[in-house]
Design a protein around this motif. Structure first.
Motif, short mmCIF file in Angstrom:
data_model
loop_
_atom_site.label_atom_id
_atom_site.label_comp_id
_atom_site.label_asym_id
_atom_site.label_seq_id
_atom_site.Cartn_x
_atom_site.Cartn_y
_atom_site.Cartn_z
N THR A 1 -7.07 -62.53 -6.49
CA THR A 1 -8.15 -62.01 -7.34
C THR A 1 -8.14 -62.67 -8.71
OG1 THR A 1 -8.16 -59.87 -6.21
CG2 THR A 1 -9.05 -59.94 -8.45
N TRP A 2 -6.97 -62.71 -9.33
CA TRP A 2 -6.90 -63.22 -10.70
C TRP A 2 -6.87 -64.74 -10.75
CZ3 TRP A 2 -8.35 -60.21 -14.48
CH2 TRP A 2 -8.40 -58.83 -14.20
N LEU B 1 -10.69 -65.20 -10.73
CA LEU B 1 -11.33 -64.78 -11.97
C LEU B 1 -10.92 -65.66 -13.16
CD1 LEU B 1 -11.17 -60.89 -11.73
CD2 LEU B 1 -13.16 -62.36 -11.45
N LEU B 2 -9.61 -65.80 -13.36
CA LEU B 2 -9.16 -66.58 -14.51
C LEU B 2 -9.33 -68.08 -14.27
CD1 LEU B 2 -5.95 -64.61 -15.56
CD2 LEU B 2 -8.24 -64.54 -16.57
N LEU C 1 -13.28 -68.09 -15.19
CA LEU C 1 -13.70 -67.57 -16.49
C LEU C 1 -12.85 -68.09 -17.65
CD1 LEU C 1 -14.44 -63.85 -15.49
CD2 LEU C 1 -16.04 -65.76 -15.72
#
Length: 406
Positions: free
Chosen positions: A103-104, A107-108, A111
């Protein structure tokens, strides 16, 4: 002669088609998901411009390959025919860790990289390495926090619920709800005892357990479930089956709960009386019961309410929120459910909402039917809760205020 019939699909047909498509996709999920869960973070952390030294890249890749191979093997040994608790703990933990890391990473990886580019921070290799360390830092922090959240005794969530048909004699009736305790490979006998102590401190009139007691048979998880015998209620302790009971000899759990002093509401009801007023407390088997093939098990609201006065208010226990359509059609006043875990590990919340009409909390369905969906008392599988805290719920039932006579 022209055909003027409307061939457009109805809303129900369109919804059925979407569900059919989702079910077809879900069949391939066990094959695709493990690869994505490990391959995407591997790429984001090691091959997206970091230019790590070769030994670092090889070692990191080896870790991801071991995870990709080890996780399904441990899950199979832990939850398959062998039922090895040690392997289940390893597999479940790897599943939770890979989900958070995936997930991260996504996202990271997008973003943060975009934000750094806009801010003019770092270039090429430096920017890519900042993303790597940020992903690892966030993942470690969330897993540590999520583990503590999963293993703690849940906080008590209290709320008043007004039921228009509730008589004044029942105003203030205290209903404690626990659900989805999921006693399993991690021994939680002490945690179970502390949960029961917390419930007893609420001094409830009615205590409800809406299923998914454990992962495993009653014989195997008896030690963890035994503290449930210490739960106190002034009027009744009631229980309905969840879907996980039907993976683990459901009748054994029904018998054990009966032995521990809880009243299994298997498509039946009981009457609670106080102050000259009466509340119907009904329960149904889980919606998966009928397909389990276990004789006599199935969710039947008509049977649960058979013989009850239709003018009396009804509190229904049903494990899954999706039973609410039948409850609303049957004139139920309040349904208590669990099953969703509130998503358990964000952003799994969004996948749960594809299957259930509610994720957590109080919601209205139809003209008078309320649904309360608990985020669950324990956890399933991965020993983590991220942005989905567990709960013990105290619902105080309120009768409508009658105008005072002058």
């Amino acid at each position: 002669m022209t055909d003027t019939s409307d061939t457009r699909p109805t809303d129900s047909e369109a919804q059925a088609e979407r569900r059919s498509t989702l079910h077809r996709l879900m069949r391939y999920l066990p094959l695709i998901a493990p690869v994505l869960l490990w391959a995407v973070p591997c790429w984001v952390l090691l091959y997206a411009g970091q230019q790590w030294p070769l030994p670092v890249t090889l070692a990191g890749t080896g870790v991801f390959v071991l995870g990709l191979i080890g996780m399904p093997l441990a899950m199979a040994r832990g939850h398959g025919r062998r039922q090895q608790d040690g392997a289940a703990i390893v597999g479940d933990s790897l599943l939770g860790a890979s989900w958070v890391l995936f997930t991260w990473s996504v996202l990271l990886g997008v973003l943060l990289r975009l934000a750094l580019t806009v801010a003019g921070v770092g270039e090429g290799q430096d920017r890519a390495r900042i993303v790597t360390w940020a992903v690892l830092g966030v993942t470690v922090a969330l897993l540590g926090w999520g583990y503590a959240e999963a293993r703690r005794v849940p906080r008590v969530r209290s709320l008043d619920v007004q039921l228009p048909r509730l008589g004044p004699g029942l105003d203030g009736l205290r209903v404690a709800l626990i659900t989805d305790t999921h006693y399993g490979p991690l021994d939680r006998a002490r945690w179970s005892a502390r949960v029961c102590e917390t419930v007893n401190a609420l001094e409830a009139d009615l205590v409800c357990h809406t299923g998914d007691i454990a992962d495993g048979t009653a014989e195997r998880r008896r030690t963890q479930a035994t503290p449930l015998a210490t739960v106190r209620a002034t009027l009744a302790r009631v229980y309905v089956t969840g879907n996980h009971e039907y993976y683990s000899e459901a009748q054994g759990w029904v018998d054990l709960m009966d032995e521990l002093g809880w009243e299994p509401l298997r498509n039946r009801h009981l009457l609670l009386e106080r102050g000259g007023d009466t509340l119907v407390v009904a329960g149904v088997d889980d919606v998966t019961a009928e397909s389990s093939g276990l004789a006599g098990h199935g969710a039947h609201l008509d049977g649960a309410l058979n013989g009850a006065d239709p003018d009396l208010p009804v509190l229904l226990l049903a494990h899954q929120p999706k039973f609410i359509d039948q409850a609303a059609a049957g004139g139920v006043d309040l349904q208590l459910s669990g099953h969703t875990h509130g998503g358990q590990i964000w952003p799994f919340h969004h996948l749960v909402r594809l299957d259930q009409p509610a994720l957590a909390g109080l919601s209205r369905h139809g003209l008078r039917t309320l649904l309360y969906t608990s985020r669950g008392t324990g956890f399933w599988g991965p020993p983590f809760r991220v942005f989905a805290p567990s709960e013990i719920t105290l619902l105080v039932l309120r009768a409508p205020q009658r105008p005072s006579s002058t």
